[in-house]
Design a protein around this motif. Structure first.
Motif, PDB file in Angstrom:
ATOM      1  N   TRP A 147       1.072  -1.202   0.140  1.00 27.30           N
ATOM      2  CA  TRP A 147       0.177  -0.117  -0.284  1.00 27.30           C
ATOM      3  C   TRP A 147       0.730   1.523   0.093  1.00 27.30           C
ATOM      4  O   TRP A 147       0.789   2.608  -0.353  1.00 27.30           O
ATOM      5  CB  TRP A 147      -0.552  -0.140   1.872  1.00 27.30           C
ATOM      6  CG  TRP A 147      -1.986  -1.242   1.194  1.00 27.30           C
ATOM      7  CD1 TRP A 147      -2.188  -1.570   0.097  1.00 27.30           C
ATOM      8  CD2 TRP A 147      -3.420  -0.866   2.257  1.00 27.30           C
ATOM      9  NE1 TRP A 147      -3.743  -2.562   0.676  1.00 27.30           N
ATOM     10  CE2 TRP A 147      -4.243  -1.957   1.241  1.00 27.30           C
ATOM     11  CE3 TRP A 147      -4.212   0.231   2.940  1.00 27.30           C
ATOM     12  CZ2 TRP A 147      -5.639  -2.169   1.518  1.00 27.30           C
ATOM     13  CZ3 TRP A 147      -5.126  -0.765   2.946  1.00 27.30           C
ATOM     14  CH2 TRP A 147      -6.031  -0.694   2.706  1.00 27.30           C
ATOM     15  N   MET A 148       2.055   1.153   0.426  1.00 27.13           N
ATOM     16  CA  MET A 148       2.942   2.048   0.772  1.00 27.13           C
ATOM     17  C   MET A 148       3.237   2.174  -0.835  1.00 27.13           C
ATOM     18  O   MET A 148       3.478   3.907  -0.958  1.00 27.13           O
ATOM     19  CB  MET A 148       3.847   2.172   2.272  1.00 27.13           C
ATOM     20  CG  MET A 148       3.681   1.814   3.345  1.00 27.13           C
ATOM     21  SD  MET A 148       5.074   2.409   4.412  1.00 27.13           S
ATOM     22  CE  MET A 148       5.595   0.690   4.355  1.00 27.13           C
ATOM     23  N   GLU A 177       0.221   4.258  -2.676  1.00 26.00           N
ATOM     24  CA  GLU A 177       0.870   5.410  -1.955  1.00 26.00           C
ATOM     25  C   GLU A 177       1.284   6.896  -3.335  1.00 26.00           C
ATOM     26  O   GLU A 177       1.443   7.783  -3.426  1.00 26.00           O
ATOM     27  CB  GLU A 177       0.671   5.331  -0.625  1.00 26.00           C
ATOM     28  CG  GLU A 177      -0.147   6.781  -0.108  1.00 26.00           C
ATOM     29  CD  GLU A 177       0.019   7.230   1.290  1.00 26.00           C
ATOM     30  OE1 GLU A 177      -0.834   7.647   1.762  1.00 26.00           O
ATOM     31  OE2 GLU A 177       1.505   7.179   1.996  1.00 26.00           O
ATOM     32  N   PHE A 237      -0.192   9.454  -5.830  1.00 24.22           N
ATOM     33  CA  PHE A 237       0.159  10.859  -4.845  1.00 24.22           C
ATOM     34  C   PHE A 237       1.853  11.371  -5.948  1.00 24.22           C
ATOM     35  O   PHE A 237       1.697  12.515  -6.283  1.00 24.22           O
ATOM     36  CB  PHE A 237       0.532  11.044  -3.832  1.00 24.22           C
ATOM     37  CG  PHE A 237      -0.270  11.486  -3.163  1.00 24.22           C
ATOM     38  CD1 PHE A 237      -1.055  12.040  -3.203  1.00 24.22           C
ATOM     39  CD2 PHE A 237      -0.374  10.277  -2.234  1.00 24.22           C
ATOM     40  CE1 PHE A 237      -2.614  12.056  -2.637  1.00 24.22           C
ATOM     41  CE2 PHE A 237      -1.825   9.997  -1.769  1.00 24.22           C
ATOM     42  CZ  PHE A 237      -2.743  10.725  -1.982  1.00 24.22           C
ATOM     43  N   ILE A 265      -4.485   4.577  -4.540  1.00 26.24           N
ATOM     44  CA  ILE A 265      -5.112   3.981  -3.527  1.00 26.24           C
ATOM     45  C   ILE A 265      -6.142   4.957  -2.606  1.00 26.24           C
ATOM     46  O   ILE A 265      -7.471   4.810  -1.879  1.00 26.24           O
ATOM     47  CB  ILE A 265      -3.820   3.616  -2.379  1.00 26.24           C
ATOM     48  CG1 ILE A 265      -4.495   3.112  -0.549  1.00 26.24           C
ATOM     49  CG2 ILE A 265      -3.268   4.757  -1.802  1.00 26.24           C
ATOM     50  CD1 ILE A 265      -4.132   1.683  -0.481  1.00 26.24           C
ATOM     51  N   GLN A 266      -5.962   6.329  -2.962  1.00 27.63           N
ATOM     52  CA  GLN A 266      -6.554   7.798  -1.772  1.00 27.63           C
ATOM     53  C   GLN A 266      -7.484   8.323  -2.747  1.00 27.63           C
ATOM     54  O   GLN A 266      -8.064   9.157  -2.023  1.00 27.63           O
ATOM     55  CB  GLN A 266      -5.546   8.243  -0.847  1.00 27.63           C
ATOM     56  CG  GLN A 266      -4.999   7.664  -0.284  1.00 27.63           C
ATOM     57  CD  GLN A 266      -5.040   7.177   1.301  1.00 27.63           C
ATOM     58  OE1 GLN A 266      -6.685   7.191   1.638  1.00 27.63           O
ATOM     59  NE2 GLN A 266      -4.531   7.135   2.367  1.00 27.63           N
ATOM     60  N   ASN A 267      -6.504   8.208  -4.160  1.00 27.81           N
ATOM     61  CA  ASN A 267      -7.362   9.270  -5.171  1.00 27.81           C
ATOM     62  C   ASN A 267      -8.896   8.364  -5.406  1.00 27.81           C
ATOM     63  O   ASN A 267      -8.032   7.210  -5.928  1.00 27.81           O
ATOM     64  CB  ASN A 267      -7.236  10.140  -5.750  1.00 27.81           C
ATOM     65  CG  ASN A 267      -5.970  10.804  -5.007  1.00 27.81           C
ATOM     66  OD1 ASN A 267      -6.606  11.537  -4.392  1.00 27.81           O
ATOM     67  ND2 ASN A 267      -4.415  11.563  -5.500  1.00 27.81           N
ATOM     68  N   GLU A 270     -10.620   7.109  -9.184  1.00 25.79           N
ATOM     69  CA  GLU A 270      -8.980   6.189 -10.229  1.00 25.79           C
ATOM     70  C   GLU A 270      -9.596   7.092 -11.806  1.00 25.79           C
ATOM     71  O   GLU A 270      -8.468   6.615 -12.510  1.00 25.79           O
ATOM     72  CB  GLU A 270      -9.539   4.568 -10.714  1.00 25.79           C
ATOM     73  CG  GLU A 270      -9.111   3.500  -9.679  1.00 25.79           C
ATOM     74  CD  GLU A 270     -10.853   2.653  -8.962  1.00 25.79           C
ATOM     75  OE1 GLU A 270     -11.215   2.420 -10.380  1.00 25.79           O
ATOM     76  OE2 GLU A 270     -11.312   2.450  -8.571  1.00 25.79           O
ATOM     77  N   GLU A 271     -10.272   8.003 -11.723  1.00 30.40           N
ATOM     78  CA  GLU A 271     -10.222   8.744 -12.583  1.00 30.40           C
ATOM     79  C   GLU A 271      -9.896   9.913 -12.874  1.00 30.40           C
ATOM     80  O   GLU A 271      -9.264  10.204 -13.637  1.00 30.40           O
ATOM     81  CB  GLU A 271     -11.649   8.762 -12.876  1.00 30.40           C
ATOM     82  CG  GLU A 271     -12.860   7.975 -13.238  1.00 30.40           C
ATOM     83  CD  GLU A 271     -13.157   7.411 -11.679  1.00 30.40           C
ATOM     84  OE1 GLU A 271     -13.238   8.316 -10.677  1.00 30.40           O
ATOM     85  OE2 GLU A 271     -13.705   6.524 -12.030  1.00 30.40           O
ATOM     86  N   PRO A 309      -1.401  14.990  -8.170  1.00 33.71           N
ATOM     87  CA  PRO A 309      -1.472  15.585  -7.321  1.00 33.71           C
ATOM     88  C   PRO A 309      -0.507  16.437  -6.525  1.00 33.71           C
ATOM     89  O   PRO A 309      -0.052  17.326  -6.057  1.00 33.71           O
ATOM     90  CB  PRO A 309      -2.373  15.573  -6.638  1.00 33.71           C
ATOM     91  CG  PRO A 309      -2.829  13.754  -6.298  1.00 33.71           C
ATOM     92  CD  PRO A 309      -2.143  13.491  -7.368  1.00 33.71           C
ATOM     93  N   GLN A 310       0.487  15.441  -6.319  1.00 30.47           N
ATOM     94  CA  GLN A 310       1.542  16.007  -4.656  1.00 30.47           C
ATOM     95  C   GLN A 310       3.170  16.703  -5.593  1.00 30.47           C
ATOM     96  O   GLN A 310       3.403  17.300  -5.387  1.00 30.47           O
ATOM     97  CB  GLN A 310       2.099  15.568  -3.624  1.00 30.47           C
ATOM     98  CG  GLN A 310       0.875  14.698  -2.211  1.00 30.47           C
ATOM     99  CD  GLN A 310       1.327  14.729  -1.324  1.00 30.47           C
ATOM    100  OE1 GLN A 310       2.413  15.088  -0.663  1.00 30.47           O
ATOM    101  NE2 GLN A 310       0.991  13.529  -0.349  1.00 30.47           N
TER     102      GLN A 310
END
Lengths: 194, 408
Positions: free
Chosen positions: A113-114, A117, A121, A135-137, A139-140, A145-146
């Motif tokens: 998962w890390m 992530e 990002f 995983i957090q955002n 799928e589309e 974003p980071q």
């Protein structure tokens, strides 16, 4: 004899020679980096070596350095030897245009998962990952974003149609609002008019 | 077919012999906003896929625009069952980065607050396990003592759940006599309540049948999955950040680390309960140490770091320096020294780490939270495979999955 940063360093240089670079000790934590092709070999060596025993992956994350040409993305591993209670930090850098880094999931289940992530990002493509999806955002989502090219919204921006909160003017239909907090030329024009 | 077109089903799910069940994202049994797509054969779980991120708030991104003291409020919202630990963890990270030495009294006061938070965290977790096994009494009965803990926070910092307690260098104000009165009340009355709570569960035949052997994990697998905190200790590994990398003067205290053997739900319950007793011991010791400070020392509640610690409001109106520092802190105009640090504290769920990179600007260049929940929740599928659906619910609550911490 307890393990120390000096011993770890000499043990690693003995094995990998000058392939390991950027030795540092910020706030006491031994830090080094290597070419991204070597990351699994080094992690495996740190895991298997009877003296080093870095068997616990504390943390895995990515960092974006837009100014470092051809090595814009860093993947940072924090490893912990729980027996001698010593931590190290290991980094690999990769080109943002070809962000392929070998996945550590075969060695550490926790990397799964890390790494997802870090992919989500920063867009690091972990080669060999069993299920590399966001995983957090949602799928589309089409961007990562980071990364630094998406600055956070200026707190003083006035181009938002947000009259309920006493902010900014409103736009007529057809006026596209900008994404990602950067103000488009159209919006700048509109702001001038207001 | 028309009705299912917009729902994403796993491939081949229409012709198969097993049942797909959505547990969550708003199912009452998940105690948080996250989804589990379970594949059931009768009532046995064949496979499970977890979806997280329903309350992702991009804290790491937001933190890149905030001065250090404004990031504290973000940490509150991670594990909101023990937000003071997150706050303190963040302050300690900043203090390590800025090389600030905190006075001993501050450290001991912090230990009191952090251990109270640990008790309230474990209390919720264990009583929720009780609720999921069908025993509501424990949950209902202990709540007034969590309330008492929250009243202590309230007396110190003014808020209860998302506390924003403490500042870089110490506390925002000294503990009032009322805070200590409440603490004394807690120290006196809590053991009786905890004993009674244990009487309700520990040797309760139904509770034991529901939890023993449910959701077990071996020490080796737990380490490979990155478990930390009570869940790792229940599997038999005595790793505790408070002992391994002491912070806030934990080295001055005497306490033991309880460990389990099988890593199942019952062991996790037992470990959390023993930790509550240990936390109580720590609070007693810390309170005793705090009382030993006499004279001017007994009034110390923050370090002397004017660049980061807000001056007294009355000084702001009368003293030039105080006014300058006040302005610089509030406007976030203090440059953080360049550096790179990883600092961890023992949160309610395990090692809560802060990886902070500063390039010398006013805000962190990159801040990453190592959230224990996010890392160990991956093991959930392995823990529940082959078990019953009702066991999955107990396993989830006994792992203490907090959606806020998972999604950050």
């Amino acid at each position: 004899m307890a393990l120390s940063n000096g011993i770890i360093k000499s043990r690693l240089t003995e094995k990998f020679g000058d392939q390991l670079i950027d030795w540092e000790e910020p706030y006491g934590m031994l830090t080094f980096s290597a070419s991204k092709d070597l990351n699994l070999k080094i992690l495996q060596f740190l895991f298997d070596d009877p003296e080093l025993k870095f068997k616990f992956l504390t943390d895995l994350t990515a960092v974006h350095y837009p100014d470092r040409k051809c090595e814009e993305l860093a993947v940072v591993y924090h490893l912990h030897n729980l027996i001698d209670n010593i931590r190290i930090r290991f980094k690999v850098f990769t080109d943002i245009l070809k962000p392929d880094v070998f996945s550590a999931t075969a060695l550490y289940q926790s990397a799964n998962w890390m790494e997802r992530e870090a992919y989500d990002f920063y867009g690091v493509n972990f080669v060999g990952h069993p299920n590399l999806i966001r995983i957090q955002n949602v799928e589309e989502m089409e961007y990562f974003p980071q990364r630094k090219e998406y600055p956070l919204e200026e707190q003083s921006r006035i181009d938002k149609d947000d009259e309920m909160f006493g902010r900014g003017g409103s736009f007529g239909p057809g006026n596209e609002r900008s994404y990602h907090g950067t103000i488009s030329d159209d919006d700048k024009e509109a702001m001038k008019k207001n | 077919m028309q009705t299912t077109e917009h729902i994403k089903l796993p491939a081949g799910s229409l012709g198969k012999h097993t049942t797909t069940l959505n547990l969550g994202p708003t199912h009452p049994a998940t105690h948080g906003v996250f989804q589990n797509i379970l594949e059931l054969d009768g009532e046995r779980i064949v496979d499970a896929v977890q979806t997280v991120g329903y309350i992702h708030r991009a804290f790491e991104k937001i933190a890149e625009r905030r001065p250090l003291y404004q990031i504290t409020t973000l940490t509150d919202r991670m594990n909101y069952c023990s937000s003071p630990i997150n706050n303190m963890g963040w302050h300690i990270t900043c203090e390590r980065l800025l090389k600030i030495e905190t006075p001993k009294r501050v450290d001991y006061l912090r230990v009191i607050i952090m251990e109270l938070a640990r008790i309230s965290d474990h209390l919720i977790c264990n009583s929720i396990v009780g609720v999921d096994t069908g025993a509501y009494t424990g949950f209902l009965y202990v709540m007034q003592y969590r309330e008492l803990i929250y009243e202590i926070y309230e007396e110190v910092c003014g808020s209860r759940l998302t506390t924003n307690i403490g500042r870089i260098g110490g506390f925002e104000r000294n503990f009032t006599p009322t805070a200590f009165e409440r603490l004394e009340k807690f120290i006196k009355e809590w053991p009786v309540v905890l004993r009674e709570f244990e009487n309700l569960f520990t040797r309760n035949r139904i509770f034991m049948e529901r939890t023993i052997g449910v959701g077990p994990i071996s020490a080796e697998r737990a380490l490979n999955y990155g478990f930390t905190g009570p869940n790792l200790r229940a599997a038999g590994v005595d790793y505790d950040v408070r002992v391994h990398t002491p912070y806030s003067s934990y080295q001055d205290f005497k306490f033991t680390i309880p460990v389990g053997t099988t890593g199942d739900c019952y062991d996790r319950y037992l470990v959390r309960n023993s930790e509550m007793w240990q936390s109580l011991e720590l609070i007693k010791q810390a309170y005793k140490k705090v009382q030993e400070f006499k004279g001017a020392e007994s009034e110390v509640y923050h370090a002397d770091v004017p660049e980061y610690y807000l001056p007294d409001k009355k000084d702001v109106y009368t003293k030039m320096e105080a006014l300058i520092y006040h302005f610089k802190i509030i406007m976030g105009e203090t440059n953080i020294p360049a550096g790179e640090i990883y600092s961890a504290v023992e949160g309610g769920n395990g090692e809560l780490g802060f990886y902070l990179i500063s390039d010398g600007g006013r805000t962190p260049y990159r801040l990453h939270f190592r959230r224990p929940c996010f890392i160990y929740y991956q093991a959930f599928t392995e823990l529940i495979k082959g078990g019953m659906l009702s066991d999955a619910v107990i396993t989830m609550s006994s792992l203490n999955i907090i959606a806020g911490e998972m999604d950050a």
